[in-house]
Design an enzyme around this catalytic site. Sequence first.
Site, mmCIF file in Angstrom:
data_model
loop_
_atom_site.group_PDB
_atom_site.id
_atom_site.type_symbol
_atom_site.label_atom_id
_atom_site.label_comp_id
_atom_site.label_asym_id
_atom_site.label_seq_id
_atom_site.Cartn_x
_atom_site.Cartn_y
_atom_site.Cartn_z
ATOM 1 N N ASP A 157 35.601 -2.344 -23.375
ATOM 2 C CA ASP A 157 36.791 -2.529 -22.535
ATOM 3 C C ASP A 157 36.515 -3.062 -21.131
ATOM 4 O O ASP A 157 37.422 -3.510 -20.458
ATOM 5 C CB ASP A 157 37.582 -1.214 -22.425
ATOM 6 C CG ASP A 157 36.724 -0.063 -21.900
ATOM 7 O OD1 ASP A 157 35.560 -0.319 -21.537
ATOM 8 O OD2 ASP A 157 37.207 1.078 -21.841
ATOM 9 N N ARG B 293 41.871 2.907 -17.438
ATOM 10 C CA ARG B 293 42.314 1.898 -18.410
ATOM 11 C C ARG B 293 43.802 1.582 -18.288
ATOM 12 O O ARG B 293 44.544 2.270 -17.592
ATOM 13 C CB ARG B 293 41.997 2.432 -19.803
ATOM 14 C CG ARG B 293 40.507 2.333 -20.127
ATOM 15 C CD ARG B 293 40.183 0.964 -20.663
ATOM 16 N NE ARG B 293 41.009 0.727 -21.809
ATOM 17 C CZ ARG B 293 40.697 1.119 -23.044
ATOM 18 N NH1 ARG B 293 39.553 1.694 -23.272
ATOM 19 N NH2 ARG B 293 41.528 0.907 -24.046
ATOM 20 N N TYR C 173 33.137 8.428 -21.627
ATOM 21 C CA TYR C 173 31.902 8.388 -22.418
ATOM 22 C C TYR C 173 31.177 9.699 -22.164
ATOM 23 O O TYR C 173 30.940 10.058 -21.002
ATOM 24 C CB TYR C 173 30.978 7.269 -21.946
ATOM 25 C CG TYR C 173 31.393 5.883 -22.353
ATOM 26 C CD1 TYR C 173 31.048 5.365 -23.599
ATOM 27 C CD2 TYR C 173 32.091 5.066 -21.475
ATOM 28 C CE1 TYR C 173 31.413 4.079 -23.957
ATOM 29 C CE2 TYR C 173 32.458 3.781 -21.828
ATOM 30 C CZ TYR C 173 32.118 3.294 -23.075
ATOM 31 O OH TYR C 173 32.470 2.023 -23.428
ATOM 32 N N PRO D 97 26.000 2.437 -22.485
ATOM 33 C CA PRO D 97 27.251 1.965 -21.869
ATOM 34 C C PRO D 97 27.261 2.119 -20.349
ATOM 35 O O PRO D 97 28.224 1.753 -19.699
ATOM 36 C CB PRO D 97 28.304 2.882 -22.493
ATOM 37 C CG PRO D 97 27.585 4.139 -22.793
ATOM 38 C CD PRO D 97 26.162 3.765 -23.105
HETATM 39 P P1 FAD Z 1 31.293 -7.016 -32.186
HETATM 40 O O1 FAD Z 1 32.389 -6.714 -31.239
HETATM 41 O O2 FAD Z 1 30.632 -5.914 -32.878
HETATM 42 O O3 FAD Z 1 31.901 -8.039 -33.241
HETATM 43 C C1 FAD Z 1 31.236 -8.421 -34.406
HETATM 44 C C2 FAD Z 1 32.241 -8.944 -35.399
HETATM 45 O O4 FAD Z 1 31.536 -9.412 -36.545
HETATM 46 C C3 FAD Z 1 33.202 -7.876 -35.886
HETATM 47 O O5 FAD Z 1 34.529 -8.354 -35.826
HETATM 48 C C4 FAD Z 1 32.767 -7.621 -37.321
HETATM 49 O O6 FAD Z 1 33.842 -7.291 -38.169
HETATM 50 C C5 FAD Z 1 32.164 -8.947 -37.706
HETATM 51 N N1 FAD Z 1 31.137 -8.854 -38.750
HETATM 52 C C6 FAD Z 1 30.111 -7.992 -38.819
HETATM 53 N N2 FAD Z 1 29.364 -8.238 -39.911
HETATM 54 C C7 FAD Z 1 29.927 -9.277 -40.537
HETATM 55 C C8 FAD Z 1 29.621 -9.990 -41.720
HETATM 56 N N3 FAD Z 1 28.569 -9.670 -42.475
HETATM 57 N N4 FAD Z 1 30.424 -10.990 -42.101
HETATM 58 C C9 FAD Z 1 31.517 -11.337 -41.350
HETATM 59 N N5 FAD Z 1 31.846 -10.689 -40.217
HETATM 60 C C10 FAD Z 1 31.061 -9.678 -39.815
HETATM 61 N N6 FAD Z 1 31.095 -1.242 -26.453
HETATM 62 C C11 FAD Z 1 31.403 -0.561 -25.364
HETATM 63 O O7 FAD Z 1 31.166 -1.071 -24.266
HETATM 64 N N7 FAD Z 1 31.978 0.671 -25.456
HETATM 65 C C12 FAD Z 1 32.267 1.258 -26.655
HETATM 66 O O8 FAD Z 1 32.750 2.350 -26.729
HETATM 67 C C13 FAD Z 1 31.972 0.565 -27.819
HETATM 68 N N8 FAD Z 1 32.255 1.055 -29.020
HETATM 69 C C14 FAD Z 1 31.998 0.339 -30.130
HETATM 70 C C15 FAD Z 1 32.344 0.845 -31.346
HETATM 71 C C16 FAD Z 1 32.130 0.138 -32.503
HETATM 72 C C17 FAD Z 1 32.505 0.735 -33.818
HETATM 73 C C18 FAD Z 1 31.542 -1.164 -32.427
HETATM 74 C C19 FAD Z 1 31.296 -1.959 -33.667
HETATM 75 C C20 FAD Z 1 31.184 -1.675 -31.197
HETATM 76 C C21 FAD Z 1 31.396 -0.935 -30.031
HETATM 77 N N9 FAD Z 1 31.059 -1.404 -28.771
HETATM 78 C C22 FAD Z 1 31.369 -0.710 -27.673
HETATM 79 C C23 FAD Z 1 30.311 -2.637 -28.610
HETATM 80 C C24 FAD Z 1 31.197 -3.754 -28.176
HETATM 81 O O9 FAD Z 1 32.299 -3.818 -29.043
HETATM 82 C C25 FAD Z 1 30.332 -4.992 -28.195
HETATM 83 O O10 FAD Z 1 29.315 -4.891 -27.208
HETATM 84 C C26 FAD Z 1 31.062 -6.231 -27.903
HETATM 85 O O11 FAD Z 1 32.256 -6.262 -28.564
HETATM 86 C C27 FAD Z 1 30.150 -7.395 -28.289
HETATM 87 O O12 FAD Z 1 30.828 -8.282 -29.061
HETATM 88 P P2 FAD Z 1 30.260 -8.986 -30.362
HETATM 89 O O13 FAD Z 1 31.330 -9.966 -30.701
HETATM 90 O O14 FAD Z 1 28.900 -9.487 -30.141
HETATM 91 O O15 FAD Z 1 30.149 -7.848 -31.462
#
Ligand code: FAD
Length: 609
Positions: A50, A251, A259, A336
């Site tokens: 967030d 927020r 956290y 975090p």
């Molecule tokens: P992500 O946001 O994880 O996005 C990855 C995307 O890839 C997702 O939409 C997923 O569905 C998709 N994906 C995964 N594997 C596959 C596949 N094999 N094929 C197709 N699509 C796929 N950050 C914080 O700062 N605070 C938090 O509390 C926090 N909680 C989190 C809780 C969860 C459950 C998750 C998964 C992440 C959390 N994060 C949190 C991390 C934060 O969301 C990420 O740091 C940030 O969103 C980075 O973005 P990203 O796009 O690299 O990864």
Amino acid sequence: TIKLLESQVDVLVVGAGPTGLLLSFALASAGVNVRVIDKREERIPTGHADGIHPRTLEVLQSYGLADCILRDGARMHAMASYNPSPDGGIMRSLRSFPLQQRATLFQQATLTQSRIEECFRDGMKKNGVEVEQPVVPIALEISDSKAILQSPASHPVKVVLKRLRPGETVDHATFASQMVGSELEVVRAKYVVGADGAHSWVRRALGIDMVGEATNAVWGVVDFVPVTDFPDIRMFCSVTSPHGSLVIIPREDDLVRVYVQLTEIEVNQTGRLDKSKFNPYDIIKVAQRYFYPYKLATPKSFDWWTIYIIGQRVASSYSVKNRVLIAGDACHTHSPKGGQGMNASMNDAHNLAWKLAYVLRQWAPTSLLNTYDAERRNFAEELIDFDKRCVKVVSAKVKADDSEAEGVTQGELANMYTTHAGFISGIGIQYHASMIVNVSNPSLAANLVIGQRLPPGIILRMANFRPFELHDLLPSDTRFKVLILPGDISDPKQKAKLNAIATRLDQPEGFLKRFTPPGAPEDAIFDIITISTQMIPPRLLSHWEKAYIDAESFCGRIGGKFYASYGVSNHGAIIISRPDGYVGMVAALDDVDAVGEYFSGFLRARPDA
Ligand code: FAD
């Protein structure tokens, strides 16, 4: 045999979290043929990351994406730090806002990840790109042929995609028995980017290791509307109690995120947690203990919650053969505390987007992509170092006085935020010397740091004295912005240098003609902006919109400090801002050929040049 659908695409992005969405948006805006897939049936409704740092907001603003986040999000204008008190509870040790020492246009903001993703999806839709979901890759192969890999027009990456049925789980092991031809597609891509999160399938398919430690730190996260007598609940707060730590993030919509470090939870031998054994009330109970002597009422409902283990790791490489790359959480994970996850991830996408566009347009060789690995992996390593130091200082006991051997002093705690403010806000991120960062001539713009983002500043348009924020003239449109600061042109020597630049740019050897592709508009790659201290005839300019003056505005006390804030003297300078807004080089006003040399390090000259 199953007859499979076959297709071709320039860039296939796997994963539509913040990283994949920003990358797809940026590529689609640059006219790149891009597809983005995600395994989820629908986008996430609530929760996840967030926090949005000032630099990330600048980046989003440069894509025209910041407005909806600023409209709906909460802002952070102050922070507080709490440490153990003598009576076994907590007491405030700091209330300030040391995160932003440097000039930036934005404060920290927070908004739930799903609303941020919605802004990106809406923007992408305007360019005709929508997330294909639920779709997963089940096989990935990169050609071994040197000739194919070297050919810019080739599609050397083969990916088999599977469209998931409603409710179908992603279990790669059972795919073979479930395959139906209509659900499968063979995509041949020029480039594939794995933006598929911390458990990245793409990273594992490439055999890239994560280097670093899986810590035993377990954190619970709860989003709820709080009822409490804790005085700083609407501020960014770092709380270290005698029992453990918590972080408070204000927020949108009255919500607060807390956290909570869960010190008494055992991680099993595989390093995984069984989330089904926990509920948000367990996390609140721990938080209530950490908040003592303040009271936190047990919430009636939660907007979102989760529990997870922190790893402090970075991928050993961000690419294989510069054809399949990874970005975002797929490359780095950390605590975090510094709120870096989504920010670091989106900035990976921002760094990569323009480079992919240049390589695909054949304006630059594939080796330009080496700078993505170098710049962003180095940043991630610095981020992990910072994270370790931050966790250590913020979680340590605060000493009552210097005679105590264990712990940190109040000063050390305050200094932690001040010293790392540039890093935490993203404003001080530094890319080191490379083919796109030429660190010579730092004294010509003494207050700029070559390799860091160009700071904001007010200038006036010469034609009508309208004030402009320089950042608004640096959109992320994949062009290099060439800022010509001619200095004191009442001095005939300076005037002659300016005229010499104009003459050189008209010549085939000048960088403008040499690197602008045949048939492309004159400003396809370079946007030339002149910022003078005096009125000048618009000879150098293709258009009146490109001439600015560093002077005070008639209608308010703004402007007139631009040269001073950049540390540019009356002798002037040429400053190159890369397409991602980072300072690529600074040259002397009479050395426009040095600018040509800089571009020749990574741009292809037109064939007839
Ligand atoms: P992500 O946001 O994880 O996005 C990855 C995307 O890839 C997702 O939409 C997923 O569905 C998709 N994906 C995964 N594997 C596959 C596949 N094999 N094929 C197709 N699509 C796929 N950050 C914080 O700062 N605070 C938090 O509390 C926090 N909680 C989190 C809780 C969860 C459950 C998750 C998964 C992440 C959390 N994060 C949190 C991390 C934060 O969301 C990420 O740091 C940030 O969103 C980075 O973005 P990203 O796009 O690299 O990864």
